[in-house]
Design a protein around this motif. Structure first.
Motif, PDB file in Angstrom:
ATOM      1  N   THR A 127       5.927 -10.612  25.782  1.00 35.34           N
ATOM      2  CA  THR A 127       5.609  -9.491  26.663  1.00 35.34           C
ATOM      3  C   THR A 127       4.412  -9.839  27.524  1.00 35.34           C
ATOM      4  OG1 THR A 127       6.477  -7.825  25.120  1.00 35.34           O
ATOM      5  CG2 THR A 127       4.841  -7.085  26.719  1.00 35.34           C
ATOM      6  N   ASN A 128       4.515  -9.507  28.807  1.00 35.54           N
ATOM      7  CA  ASN A 128       3.441  -9.735  29.783  1.00 35.54           C
ATOM      8  C   ASN A 128       3.196 -11.239  29.959  1.00 35.54           C
ATOM      9  OD1 ASN A 128       3.192  -6.944  29.879  1.00 35.54           O
ATOM     10  ND2 ASN A 128       1.431  -6.897  28.481  1.00 35.54           N
ATOM     11  N   VAL A 129       4.070 -11.844  30.751  1.00 35.61           N
ATOM     12  CA  VAL A 129       4.020 -13.288  30.990  1.00 35.61           C
ATOM     13  C   VAL A 129       3.981 -13.535  32.492  1.00 35.61           C
ATOM     14  CG1 VAL A 129       5.197 -15.496  30.672  1.00 35.61           C
ATOM     15  CG2 VAL A 129       5.326 -13.751  28.881  1.00 35.61           C
ATOM     16  N   THR A 130       3.075 -14.417  32.934  1.00 34.54           N
ATOM     17  CA  THR A 130       3.095 -14.882  34.318  1.00 34.54           C
ATOM     18  C   THR A 130       3.216 -16.404  34.322  1.00 34.54           C
ATOM     19  OG1 THR A 130       0.686 -15.076  34.522  1.00 34.54           O
ATOM     20  CG2 THR A 130       1.661 -12.956  35.067  1.00 34.54           C
ATOM     21  N   ILE A 131       4.114 -16.906  35.170  1.00 33.58           N
ATOM     22  CA  ILE A 131       4.290 -18.345  35.376  1.00 33.58           C
ATOM     23  C   ILE A 131       4.214 -18.576  36.868  1.00 33.58           C
ATOM     24  CG2 ILE A 131       5.749 -20.352  34.957  1.00 33.58           C
ATOM     25  CD1 ILE A 131       7.194 -18.719  32.798  1.00 33.58           C
ATOM     26  N   SER A 149      19.533 -12.120  22.615  1.00 32.53           N
ATOM     27  CA  SER A 149      20.042 -11.074  21.734  1.00 32.53           C
ATOM     28  C   SER A 149      19.039  -9.960  21.478  1.00 32.53           C
ATOM     29  CB  SER A 149      20.491 -11.699  20.411  1.00 32.53           C
ATOM     30  OG  SER A 149      21.491 -12.670  20.636  1.00 32.53           O
ATOM     31  N   GLY A 150      17.733 -10.237  21.638  1.00 31.85           N
ATOM     32  CA  GLY A 150      16.720  -9.200  21.501  1.00 31.85           C
ATOM     33  C   GLY A 150      16.463  -8.432  22.778  1.00 31.85           C
ATOM     34  N   GLY A 151      17.112  -8.832  23.875  1.00 34.41           N
ATOM     35  CA  GLY A 151      16.962  -8.151  25.152  1.00 34.41           C
ATOM     36  C   GLY A 151      15.976  -8.831  26.074  1.00 34.41           C
ATOM     37  N   VAL A 152      16.227  -8.692  27.379  1.00 31.02           N
ATOM     38  CA  VAL A 152      15.326  -9.172  28.435  1.00 31.02           C
ATOM     39  C   VAL A 152      15.260  -8.084  29.480  1.00 31.02           C
ATOM     40  CG1 VAL A 152      14.946 -10.889  30.235  1.00 31.02           C
ATOM     41  CG2 VAL A 152      15.893 -11.608  28.031  1.00 31.02           C
ATOM     42  N   ARG A 153      14.040  -7.675  29.857  1.00 27.76           N
ATOM     43  CA  ARG A 153      13.935  -6.601  30.847  1.00 27.76           C
ATOM     44  C   ARG A 153      12.656  -6.722  31.668  1.00 27.76           C
ATOM     45  NH1 ARG A 153      13.718  -3.031  25.787  1.00 27.76           N
ATOM     46  NH2 ARG A 153      11.494  -2.765  25.325  1.00 27.76           N
ATOM     47  N   SER A 177       4.907 -13.562  21.536  1.00 28.26           N
ATOM     48  CA  SER A 177       3.500 -13.472  21.888  1.00 28.26           C
ATOM     49  C   SER A 177       3.323 -12.556  23.094  1.00 28.26           C
ATOM     50  CB  SER A 177       2.931 -14.867  22.181  1.00 28.26           C
ATOM     51  OG  SER A 177       2.955 -15.672  21.020  1.00 28.26           O
ATOM     52  N   THR A 178       2.067 -12.204  23.375  1.00 30.21           N
ATOM     53  CA  THR A 178       1.762 -11.291  24.465  1.00 30.21           C
ATOM     54  C   THR A 178       0.680 -11.885  25.358  1.00 30.21           C
ATOM     55  OG1 THR A 178       0.166 -10.148  23.037  1.00 30.21           O
ATOM     56  CG2 THR A 178       2.371  -9.216  23.162  1.00 30.21           C
ATOM     57  N   ASN A 179       0.753 -11.485  26.632  1.00 32.02           N
ATOM     58  CA  ASN A 179      -0.281 -11.855  27.604  1.00 32.02           C
ATOM     59  C   ASN A 179      -0.415 -13.377  27.722  1.00 32.02           C
ATOM     60  OD1 ASN A 179      -1.008  -9.073  28.125  1.00 32.02           O
ATOM     61  ND2 ASN A 179      -1.975  -9.087  26.102  1.00 32.02           N
ATOM     62  N   ILE A 180       0.634 -13.966  28.270  1.00 34.03           N
ATOM     63  CA  ILE A 180       0.722 -15.413  28.437  1.00 34.03           C
ATOM     64  C   ILE A 180       0.580 -15.739  29.926  1.00 34.03           C
ATOM     65  CG2 ILE A 180       2.136 -17.458  28.053  1.00 34.03           C
ATOM     66  CD1 ILE A 180       1.395 -16.014  25.480  1.00 34.03           C
ATOM     67  N   GLN A 181      -0.274 -16.684  30.251  1.00 34.54           N
ATOM     68  CA  GLN A 181      -0.423 -17.157  31.628  1.00 34.54           C
ATOM     69  C   GLN A 181      -0.204 -18.671  31.661  1.00 34.54           C
ATOM     70  OE1 GLN A 181      -4.119 -15.913  33.453  1.00 34.54           O
ATOM     71  NE2 GLN A 181      -4.141 -14.009  32.288  1.00 34.54           N
ATOM     72  N   ILE A 182       0.758 -19.098  32.483  1.00 38.06           N
ATOM     73  CA  ILE A 182       1.005 -20.522  32.712  1.00 38.06           C
ATOM     74  C   ILE A 182       0.878 -20.746  34.204  1.00 38.06           C
ATOM     75  CG2 ILE A 182       2.669 -22.402  32.517  1.00 38.06           C
ATOM     76  CD1 ILE A 182       3.876 -20.904  30.110  1.00 38.06           C
ATOM     77  N   ASP A 183      -0.104 -21.550  34.604  1.00 39.09           N
ATOM     78  CA  ASP A 183      -0.385 -21.716  36.023  1.00 39.09           C
ATOM     79  C   ASP A 183      -0.756 -23.164  36.308  1.00 39.09           C
ATOM     80  OD1 ASP A 183      -1.128 -20.403  38.740  1.00 39.09           O
ATOM     81  OD2 ASP A 183      -2.878 -21.620  38.228  1.00 39.09           O
ATOM     82  N   SER A 184      -0.190 -23.694  37.382  1.00 40.53           N
ATOM     83  CA  SER A 184      -0.543 -25.033  37.879  1.00 40.53           C
ATOM     84  C   SER A 184      -0.328 -26.099  36.816  1.00 40.53           C
ATOM     85  CB  SER A 184      -2.001 -25.052  38.370  1.00 40.53           C
ATOM     86  OG  SER A 184      -2.187 -24.123  39.416  1.00 40.53           O
ATOM     87  N   VAL A 185       0.914 -26.168  36.323  1.00 40.53           N
ATOM     88  CA  VAL A 185       1.289 -27.259  35.427  1.00 40.53           C
ATOM     89  C   VAL A 185       2.445 -28.029  36.060  1.00 40.53           C
ATOM     90  CG1 VAL A 185       0.560 -26.000  33.363  1.00 40.53           C
ATOM     91  CG2 VAL A 185       2.967 -25.983  34.029  1.00 40.53           C
ATOM     92  N   PRO A 225      12.163  -8.047  22.507  1.00 39.29           N
ATOM     93  CA  PRO A 225      12.636  -8.512  23.814  1.00 39.29           C
ATOM     94  C   PRO A 225      11.599  -9.376  24.523  1.00 39.29           C
ATOM     95  CG  PRO A 225      11.854  -6.266  23.977  1.00 39.29           C
ATOM     96  CD  PRO A 225      11.790  -6.628  22.506  1.00 39.29           C
ATOM     97  N   SER A 226      12.055 -10.092  25.536  1.00 35.87           N
ATOM     98  CA  SER A 226      11.162 -10.643  26.545  1.00 35.87           C
ATOM     99  C   SER A 226      11.091  -9.620  27.665  1.00 35.87           C
ATOM    100  CB  SER A 226      11.671 -11.985  27.064  1.00 35.87           C
ATOM    101  OG  SER A 226      11.310 -13.036  26.197  1.00 35.87           O
ATOM    102  N   GLN A 227       9.870  -9.226  28.029  1.00 41.76           N
ATOM    103  CA  GLN A 227       9.735  -8.146  29.002  1.00 41.76           C
ATOM    104  C   GLN A 227       8.440  -8.294  29.805  1.00 41.76           C
ATOM    105  OE1 GLN A 227       9.674  -4.466  26.790  1.00 41.76           O
ATOM    106  NE2 GLN A 227       8.103  -5.196  25.389  1.00 41.76           N
ATOM    107  N   ASN A 228       8.476  -7.730  31.006  1.00 41.94           N
ATOM    108  CA  ASN A 228       7.342  -7.797  31.923  1.00 41.94           C
ATOM    109  C   ASN A 228       7.002  -9.261  32.224  1.00 41.94           C
ATOM    110  OD1 ASN A 228       7.371  -5.036  31.434  1.00 41.94           O
ATOM    111  ND2 ASN A 228       5.627  -5.106  30.028  1.00 41.94           N
TER     112      ASN A 228
END
Length: 359
Positions: free
Chosen positions: A152-156, A214-218, A124-132, A184-187
């Protein structure tokens, strides 16, 4: 209430939870679903099906899960069945959102007693997880707080985790299936997090990457983190057979206490059980696609106490590359272990001596 699994089928949705949402612990009430394509097999039990997540959404956008309430996964029965080896299908995550965009989770929600991984954003893209708040007993197996997986594009941010495994884990699929899926997981941005389990069960880690990468992390930034009572503070893990590249990871302003290993980069991660996907371990060793790489990982402004300051071990055929430590001060009984690792350091205690090879 003992709810059955819930499907989120609509976009532009707010799921407001201000009371108690408690899920059933009866496996017969959970439909069987196909495993995720980047794994090709159940992650908990190596079979061709998994139990459907307690809360699941796929192909949705602009969805928010929020509130001041509690989401209870009724995990005790699932954990007991896992330890007794009485499950033939993989346990369900508490929340899994897949193939989606613009997902927000937070607002003070508490997630507790997850059967398996707690929050699992996937592909998924553009994920925000805050104050949990994620509260799973330290003895509960595989109950990571958040598993970012091929996103891609995740903030925790601003979260507290007291769980039975990794506080946050960043993943991207398993072995051949993960490489073929190729996402990949990225940003990824992680900040203002506390990881504080009741005790270390020798599997609790603060923030981890892998081992399924295996798909990469960057392009990962991890900053302003407090870690207590964990096996490892920051842990990047993989093994022969995974393949994939972890690169451009920047870790700074970390405070840790009562950890066994402060900083750990390891390409010799081993399971407690043997899980393979379509290929023998011996053939992994002959396949360059199955050899992982760690490149450009930096640690800056790290302080605290640990039994062992750090462990940096690559593979003979794949050295750790461009590892950098700056202003790291760990009061540790044991120093640093380095093998098959290129790197540099400045202002580090205990002193690293000639731990790294020069690239």
């Amino acid at each position: 209430v003992n709810s059955d699994p819930i499907d989120l089928v609509c976009s532009n949705l707010v799921l407001q939870i201000d009371g108690l949402l408690k899920f059933s612990d009866d496996p017969s009430r959970f439909p069987l679903v196909d495993p995720l394509p980047s794994y090709g097999i159940g992650r908990d039990v190596p079979t061709n099906y998994t139990y459907k997540p307690c809360i699941f959404g796929s192909a949705i956008s602009n969805v928010e899960i929020r509130g001041k309430g509690v989401v209870d996964g009724s995990g005790e029965v699932w954990w007991a069945k896992h330890f007794a080896k009485r499950l033939n299908v993989s346990r369900p995550p508490l929340v899994e959102i897949a193939f989606s965009d613009e997902i927000r989770i937070g607002g003070g929600l508490t997630f507790k007693d997850s059967p398996f991984w707690t929050l699992h954003p996937y592909a998924s893209t553009n994920i925000q997880i805050d104050s949990v708040f994620v509260m799973n007993p330290s003895a509960s197996p595989n109950t990571d707080g958040v598993d970012v997986d091929s996103c891609t594009n995740v903030t925790i941010t601003n979260c507290h985790f007291s769980v039975g495994d990794d506080g946050i884990s960043i993943k991207s699929g398993l072995n051949e299936a993960g490489r073929e899926f190729g996402m990949p997981s990225q940003n990824i941005f992680v900040a203002n997090i506390t990881v504080d389990p009741t005790f270390d069960n020798l599997s609790t880690n603060g923030i981890s990457i892998g081992s399924e990468m295996s798909g990469g992390v960057r392009n990962v930034t991890i900053e302003n983190i407090i870690i207590r009572s964990c096996e490892s503070g920051i842990y990047v893990k993989s093994m022969e057979g995974r393949g994939g590249v972890v690169e451009d990871v920047h870790v700074q302003n970390i405070t840790m206490s009562k950890v066994l290993q402060g900083l750990r980069l390891s390409m010799n991660y081993m399971y407690r059980r043997n899980l393979r996907v379509g290929r023998s371990e011996e053939s992994w060793k002959r396949d360059d696609e199955g050899t992982p790489q760690f490149i450009n990982i930096t640690f800056k402004d790290v302080r605290g106490t640990a039994l062992e300051a750090g462990f940096f071990v690559g593979l003979k055929q794949s050295f750790l590359r461009d590892v950098r430590l700056e202003n790291v001060n760990l009061a540790a009984k044991l120093g640093w272990t380095c093998l098959f690792a290129f790197g540099s350091y400045a202002d580090v205690e205990p002193d690293m001596g000639r731990c790294f090879k020069e690239d």
